[in-house]
Design an enzyme around this catalytic site. Structure first.
Site, PDB file in Angstrom:
ATOM      1  N   SER A  23      41.448  46.745  45.933  1.00 39.18           N
ATOM      2  CA  SER A  23      41.062  46.206  44.636  1.00 39.18           C
ATOM      3  C   SER A  23      40.061  47.137  43.943  1.00 39.18           C
ATOM      4  O   SER A  23      40.377  48.296  43.709  1.00 39.18           O
ATOM      5  CB  SER A  23      40.514  44.785  44.819  1.00 39.18           C
ATOM      6  OG  SER A  23      40.440  44.108  43.590  1.00 39.18           O
ATOM      7  N   HIS A  64      47.431  39.221  45.105  1.00 38.74           N
ATOM      8  CA  HIS A  64      46.345  40.203  45.088  1.00 38.74           C
ATOM      9  C   HIS A  64      45.809  40.375  46.505  1.00 38.74           C
ATOM     10  O   HIS A  64      45.202  39.473  47.074  1.00 38.74           O
ATOM     11  CB  HIS A  64      45.228  39.736  44.157  1.00 38.74           C
ATOM     12  CG  HIS A  64      44.152  40.762  43.963  1.00 38.74           C
ATOM     13  ND1 HIS A  64      44.351  41.920  43.230  1.00 38.74           N
ATOM     14  CD2 HIS A  64      42.871  40.828  44.419  1.00 38.74           C
ATOM     15  CE1 HIS A  64      43.245  42.630  43.224  1.00 38.74           C
ATOM     16  NE2 HIS A  64      42.335  41.995  43.952  1.00 38.74           N
ATOM     17  N   ASP A  75      50.735  40.127  40.924  1.00 35.87           N
ATOM     18  CA  ASP A  75      49.282  40.095  41.152  1.00 35.87           C
ATOM     19  C   ASP A  75      48.589  39.306  40.040  1.00 35.87           C
ATOM     20  O   ASP A  75      48.664  39.682  38.872  1.00 35.87           O
ATOM     21  CB  ASP A  75      48.750  41.529  41.195  1.00 35.87           C
ATOM     22  CG  ASP A  75      47.320  41.624  41.710  1.00 35.87           C
ATOM     23  OD1 ASP A  75      46.505  40.736  41.386  1.00 35.87           O
ATOM     24  OD2 ASP A  75      47.014  42.602  42.404  1.00 35.87           O
TER      25      ASP A  75
END
Length: 343
Positions: free
Chosen positions: A158, A311, A283
């Protein structure tokens, strides 16, 4: 010819992009289930960790959390350095899983906590952000100095993944052997906007609440802090947080300037280290704007796009015996890089 993601009219279809071989099972096809499930499945997992403080040139520090393998005596034992996501830590489910997967392969692994993310507030007003590569560079250089014969692998999730894209593009002589990046928000403005819509606002609220709480705590520790706790309480989204704190604390003109200068999408073409990059088209933290065109990718970037996965989720297997696909795929890819003949 690389396989394209299934569905001719899929909004995230890109020419020349590989379709990741991840398939969500029937019981976990929903993007939010994929995103949230690892947290519940990993909640009770415990690892024996060794903590180390790494002092930085500006007088601040970052904390390293190590998990050692049973083969600690080998000077050539690979090391995986992991960079977590926004407000993440070694307790994040993906970190726990990858540390364990590395350990099972006989590798050392370490999580570098961004400033203020290890449970201890950092010393300076500045913190970390999606394009800040100085601390990661100091950590990687330290590891290379301490273990000069050990292959180094970098792994970013991320926010840590977008940071790693910045690092790889801007430090072409990095000592790492290869990198892997999962669910990076490669267009920061687009992701900030996406998180203000629909159920994704729940993720924003959760993360923003932690960010504001930590910043308010820091305000109480910093002499003559440029913000008040009351000001921080009024912020309702990431854009406001980044406009008033992230940008000003780190030398940007504002949130838009920060997003433009630190988004990793335009930097993918400049990566020269072997790099595995994984996105899921569903996502909830982002949309199709983060997905590169084929011509935007360096030949060194192995980009894989799956139809589902959420995600940093990518959970498959059965309901009674779930499997964490990333924890098999990434170590296997790193192993392939180890076995590649040196140029």
């Amino acid at each position: 010819m690389a396989n394209s993601i299934v569905g001719r009219n899929h909004p995230c279809r890109r020419i020349g992009i590989k379709h990741a071989p991840f398939v969500a099972p029937w019981w976990a096809r929903n993007t939010h289930i994929q995103t949230l499930l690892p947290t519940f499945l990993r909640r009770k997992q415990r690892l024996k960790l060794n903590w180390q403080q790494l002092d930085l040139a500006d007088g601040d520090f970052v904390d390293l959390a190590w998990v050692d393998s049973p083969q600690q005596s080998s000077a050539e034992q690979p090391i995986v350095v992991l960079f977590h996501g926004l407000e993440g830590s070694v307790d994040s489910p993906y970190a726990k899983g990858m540390l364990q997967a590395s350990q099972q392969r006989g590798w050392r692994a370490v999580v570098m906590h961004f400033r203020g993310c290890s449970g201890k507030p950092n010393k300076q007003w500045r913190g970390y952000h999606s394009g800040e590569i100085g601390d990661a560079s100091a950590c990687i250089n330290y590891l290379n100095e301490q273990f000069p014969n050990a292959p180094l692998f970098a792994l970013g999730y991320s926010l840590g993944g977008n940071m790693l894209v910045n690092y790889l593009a801007k430090v072409p002589d990095s000592p790492i052997k290869a990198a892997a990046i999962v669910s990076p928000p490669l267009d920061l403005a687009a992701c900030s906007e996406r998180l203000q819509r629909g159920f994704s606002r729940v993720y924003q609220h959760h993360l923003l609440s932690r960010m504001k709480r930590n910043l308010r705590h820091k305000i109480g520790l910093i002499d003559k802090a440029p913000l008040s706790e009351e000001q921080v309480k009024t912020w309702r989204n990431f854009t406001q947080f980044d406009e008033h704190y992230t940008a000003k604390a780190h030398g940007f003109a504002g949130a838009a300037d920060y997003y433009q200068r630190c988004s990793g999408l335009a930097l993918l073409k400049d990566i020269h280290h072997p790099t595995l990059l994984i996105h899921a088209a569903d996502d909830p933290f982002m949309d199709q704007r983060v997905i590169p065109q084929g011509h935007q990718l360096s030949p060194s970037v192995d980009y894989r796009l799956s139809h589902s996965g959420g995600h940093v989720g990518f959970v498959n297997g059965s309901l009674l015996r779930p499997n964490f696909w990333l924890e098999t795929t990434i170590p296997e890819w790193f192993q392939q890089q180890l076995e590649r003949p040196a140029k």
